[in-house]
Every structure is written in structure tokens, then in C-alpha cells.
Design an enzyme around this catalytic site. Structure first.
Site, PDB file in Angstrom:
ATOM      1  N   TYR A   1       0.746  -1.076   0.323  1.00  0.00           N
ATOM      2  CA  TYR A   1       0.030   0.478  -0.304  1.00  0.00           C
ATOM      3  C   TYR A   1       1.329   1.563  -0.520  1.00  0.00           C
ATOM      4  CZ  TYR A   1      -5.036  -1.873   1.023  1.00  0.00           C
ATOM      5  OH  TYR A   1      -6.352  -2.256   0.608  1.00  0.00           O
TER       6      TYR A   1
ATOM      7  N   LYS B   1       3.174 -15.468   1.776  1.00  0.00           N
ATOM      8  CA  LYS B   1       3.846 -16.478   0.924  1.00  0.00           C
ATOM      9  C   LYS B   1       4.783 -16.410   0.788  1.00  0.00           C
ATOM     10  CE  LYS B   1       0.831 -16.777  -3.488  1.00  0.00           C
ATOM     11  NZ  LYS B   1       1.465 -18.705  -3.019  1.00  0.00           N
TER      12      LYS B   1
ATOM     13  N   ASP C   1      -2.810 -17.948  -0.402  1.00  0.00           N
ATOM     14  CA  ASP C   1      -3.758 -18.555  -0.629  1.00  0.00           C
ATOM     15  C   ASP C   1      -4.798 -20.142  -0.062  1.00  0.00           C
ATOM     16  OD1 ASP C   1      -1.672 -20.087  -1.094  1.00  0.00           O
ATOM     17  OD2 ASP C   1      -2.100 -20.357  -2.781  1.00  0.00           O
TER      18      ASP C   1
ATOM     19  N   ASP D   1      -6.210  -7.390   3.585  1.00  0.00           N
ATOM     20  CA  ASP D   1      -7.196  -6.630   2.868  1.00  0.00           C
ATOM     21  C   ASP D   1      -8.557  -7.285   2.474  1.00  0.00           C
ATOM     22  OD1 ASP D   1      -9.128  -4.820   2.276  1.00  0.00           O
ATOM     23  OD2 ASP D   1      -8.046  -4.993   0.589  1.00  0.00           O
TER      24      ASP D   1
ATOM     25  N   ASP E   1     -12.541  -9.230   4.273  1.00  0.00           N
ATOM     26  CA  ASP E   1     -13.288  -9.622   3.558  1.00  0.00           C
ATOM     27  C   ASP E   1     -13.963 -10.681   3.348  1.00  0.00           C
ATOM     28  OD1 ASP E   1     -13.373  -6.116   2.775  1.00  0.00           O
ATOM     29  OD2 ASP E   1     -13.861  -7.199   0.947  1.00  0.00           O
TER      30      ASP E   1
HETATM   31  C1  IPM Z   1     -10.364  -1.341   3.855  1.00  0.00           C
HETATM   32  C2  IPM Z   1     -10.516  -1.115   2.355  1.00  0.00           C
HETATM   33  C3  IPM Z   1      -9.739   0.183   2.124  1.00  0.00           C
HETATM   34  C4  IPM Z   1      -8.451  -0.457   1.682  1.00  0.00           C
HETATM   35  C5  IPM Z   1      -9.422   0.974   0.533  1.00  0.00           C
HETATM   36  C6  IPM Z   1     -11.275   2.410   1.355  1.00  0.00           C
HETATM   37  C7  IPM Z   1      -8.077   1.930   0.837  1.00  0.00           C
HETATM   38  O1  IPM Z   1     -10.988  -1.658   1.497  1.00  0.00           O
HETATM   39  O2  IPM Z   1     -10.097  -1.020   4.517  1.00  0.00           O
HETATM   40  O3  IPM Z   1     -10.628  -2.847   3.894  1.00  0.00           O
HETATM   41  O4  IPM Z   1      -7.999  -1.199   1.156  1.00  0.00           O
HETATM   42  O5  IPM Z   1      -7.108  -0.499   2.893  1.00  0.00           O
HETATM   43 MN    MN Z   2     -10.811  -3.992   2.127  1.00  0.00          MN
END
Ligand code: IPM
Ligand code: MN
Length: 369
Positions: A143, A194, A227, A251, A255
């Protein structure tokens, strides 16, 4: 609780302002009923800041965040700003806050409550009782790594670069958060990278192993490729207790873990820095979900992730577990009573709007005290 905690509220874009409004109603309730004493200031971030000021966050707002005891963040982004230059994109405001406040440890819990079992796309027996915590490194890795950018070779071929870089102190401090938290929970830590492909993966694994040997030998440590971890999260998520991983894998995996619970609309997060000599720790609390532009402004969004972010703030920044428990309990009771926003709608449940969900939670809070 000591008076006048300073909270900076940054609702952001999309559904951010709507879910934040419900959260501020609960903060008002806490002020009246729990003598939760705080001062709120508000600021712009993301696309809304860009529209008003030409930047995704101003220096003044960053300074306010630095001075605050905690930042409560909504969400940023939306198609409206798709063509804005990268340094001004809504996401840049959030990334700058994370970096400037040095919020290197992002705690993303994924908890499946019994009342929500039917909201998950996985079989109930796979997710029943799930309670895992992902710790995502938040201020380094791909990032922020340099060099980055789009370039052209002398022969005219265009290319782009991102850089994944981790220093030993960066790995160590986030791994420490992982081990410390594991000790307070199930005493098991999975470190994810990884190492089969990436130099930073080999390095990450070696640093975590060394720290384990030095200071945390009593914690059960597992190393896993990212993975495989993604696959294991949907195959058998209950094998995990605490997961620690880098910025990008964190990230993706968070999710994925969030969705085990049925909806991204349910998941809060805390982003923490190191405690200074006085014990004060910079902190930002935000839902894992994004700005959901498709449903923004329609009074449809689920405010629970934002509310649970408030509860994490009470717990981690203000050491007020009792108030946090109240908020959590009220949410549980509302869910158990079959009140649902569209994203977690189930058969036989009563579908409600954002504001109605907020009101239902406030009504439960009244009953609880
Ligand atoms: C998160 C979001 C952010 C990220 C974006 C909005 C920059 O997806 O907080 O997970 O990728 O970190
Ligand atoms: Mn995210």
C-alpha cells in the site's frame, strides 16, 4: 470515565453519513444515560472533502485527528470520483490518516451470533460459534512501498510498479499485537504470508518465528500461505483464533472472513498505534464495509458495523467495557427479535430501514438500563 474525551467524527461518503447518524444517536444516549462525557468535532474526508476543498483530507483535519482521543470513521469512495487523480482519490484521505497517525494494527473481528446463523452463505455447522480476529498490518507493505507509479521504457513500452517492503520493526510490532491478543483469547496465532513465492514472505515468517521463540513460546504458532488461508477460511474457519498478516493479504482475507458472518454490514474494525509513555494510543474505528454507493442516501444501509465500531472505541480507547457490552447486547437483542436490514434479511424477519434499525437498538438500550 474521565470527562471530555475528544472524538473526531468523519462520516465520509456514500452510506457513511447515514450509518454515522444512527451511531451519533447512540452516543447521545450514552451521554445521557451512562454519563459518557465527550466532545465531538466533525470533519470531511474522501470524496466529500474533495468536492468541498479539492483534497481528500485537509491538513487541519489530519491535525484534528492527531489531537483527538479517537477517530470515528464512516466510509469513503464512489463512482463519482473514479476519474480523480490517485493522490486526490477518496481512498487517499483514509490512507493518509492511517499513515500519519501510524495506525499499524488493524483489528478486524469476525463473529457469528446464533441469531445471525441464517445470514451466512455457509452451512450453519461450519460457522456456528465462530469468533476470530484478523490483525492486518496497516501502514506498510504494498500500500505504501516505493518505488511505485506508471512509467515508460525507452522503447515506448508502458509499465507500472508497486513495491512490497517490510522492515523488521514493522513485522515485529504487528506480530506482538497478534501474540498479545492470542494470549488473551484462545492462545493460537496463525501468521499468513506467501513465503513460497515472496522475499517479504520469507522475511515475515523468519521475524515472526524469532519473536515467538524470544517472547511468546507459550503461544501456539502456525504459519500458513495466504492462498491456503483463503481456502481454509471458507472450508473450516473455526480452526482459527487470531490471524496476523500483511496489509494486502489482510485486506483480502478480512473481506472473506467478514462474509462468513453473512454481511459486510456487520463488521467493525479498530486501527491502533503504539501507546505513548502516558498510555495514550492513537486510534481510528471504522466499519469494514465501504461506502456502498448503490444504496447510499436511500435509508437502506445496515448501521450495525458502524455501531459496533463505536463499541470497539468504548472498549479499546476509553476502557469502558460496560458501555460497550450494553451496545453489543442491544444489537444482539434486536437481531434475535428478527429485525433486519435488507443485507441480512431472513425468512420471517421484519425488514427495516437504517433509521428504524437505529431506533430499535435505542429502544433495546432503554430496556437494558
Ligand atoms: C479497507 C478498504 C480500504 C483498503 C480502501 C478503501 C482504501 O478496502 O479498509 O479494507 O483497501 O484498505
Ligand atoms: Mn478492504
Amino acid at each position: 470515565m474521565p470527562a471530555n474525551k475528544k472524538i473526531l467524527v468523519l462520516p465520509g461518503d456514500g452510506i457513511g453519513p447515514e450509518v454515522m447518524r444512527e451511531t451519533e444517536r447512540v452516543m447521545d444516549w450514552l451521554a445521557k444515560r451512562r454519563s459518557f462525557s465527550y466532545e465531538v468535532s466533525r470533519g470531511l474526508v474522501g470524496g466529500s472533502a474533495y468536492d468541498a476543498k479539492g483534497v481528500s483530507i485537509t491538513d487541519e483535519t489530519v491535525a484534528d485527528a492527531m489531537a483527538a482521543d479517537a477517530v470515528l470513521f464512516g466510509s469513503v469512495g464512489g463512482p463519482k470520483w473514479d476519474n480523480v487523480a490517485r493522490q486526490h482519490r477518496p481512498e487517499a484521505g483514509l490512507l493518509r490518516l492511517r499513515k500519519d497517525l501510524d495506525l499499524f494494527a488493524n483489528l478486524r473481528p469476525a463473529i457469528v451470533f446464533d441469531s445471525m446463523l441464517d445470514a451466512s452463505t455457509l452451512k450453519p455447522e461450519v460457522v456456528k460459534g465462530l469468533d476470530l480476529m484478523i490483525i492486518r498490518e496497516l501502514t506498510s507493505g504494498v500500500y505504501f512501498g516505493e518505488p511505485r507509479g506508471s512509467f515508460k521504457k525507452p522503447d515506448g513500452t508502458r509499465y507500472a510498479i508497486d513495491t512490497q517492503c517490510y522492515t523488521a520493526p514493522e513485522v515485529e510490532r504487528v506480530a506482538r499485537v497478534g501474540f498479545d491478543l492470542a494470549k488473551k483469547r484462545g492462545n493460537k496465532l496463525h501468521s499468513i504470508e506467501k513465503a513460497n513465492v515472496m522475499e517479504t514472505g520469507v522475511f515475515w515468517r523468519a521475524e515472526v518465528t524469532a519473536l515467538h521463540k524470544k517472547d511468546y513460546a507459550s503461544v501456539e504458532l502456525h504459519h500458513m500461505y495466504a492462498d491456503n488461508c483463503a481456502m481454509q477460511l471458507v472450508r473450516n474457519p473455526k480452526q482459527f483464533d487470531v490471524i496476523v498478516t500483511d496489509n494486502l493479504f489482510g485486506d483480502l482475507l478480512s473481506d472473506c472472513a467478514a462474509m462468513l458472518t453473512g454481511s459486510l454490514g456487520m463488521l467493525p474494525s479498530a486501527s491502533l498505534g503504539w501507546a505513548d509513555s502516558s498510555g495514550r494510543r492513537r486510534a481510528l474505528y471504522e466499519p469494514v464495509h465501504g461506502s456502498a454507493p448503490d444504496i447510499a442516501g436511500k435509508n437502506l444501509a445496515n448501521p450495525i458495523a458502524q455501531l459496533l465500531s463505536l463499541s470497539m472505541m468504548l472498549r479499546y480507547s476509553f476502557d469502558d467495557g460496560a458501555s460497550a457490552d450494553l451496545v453489543d447486547d442491544a444489537i444482539q437483542r434486536v437481531l434475535a427479535s428478527g429485525v433486519r436490514t435488507g443485507d441480512i434479511m431472513a425468512q420471517g424477519a421484519r425488514k427495516v430501514s437504517t433509521v428504524e434499525m437505529g431506533s430499535a437498538i435505542l429502544a433495546e438500550l432503554d430496556k437494558l438500563v
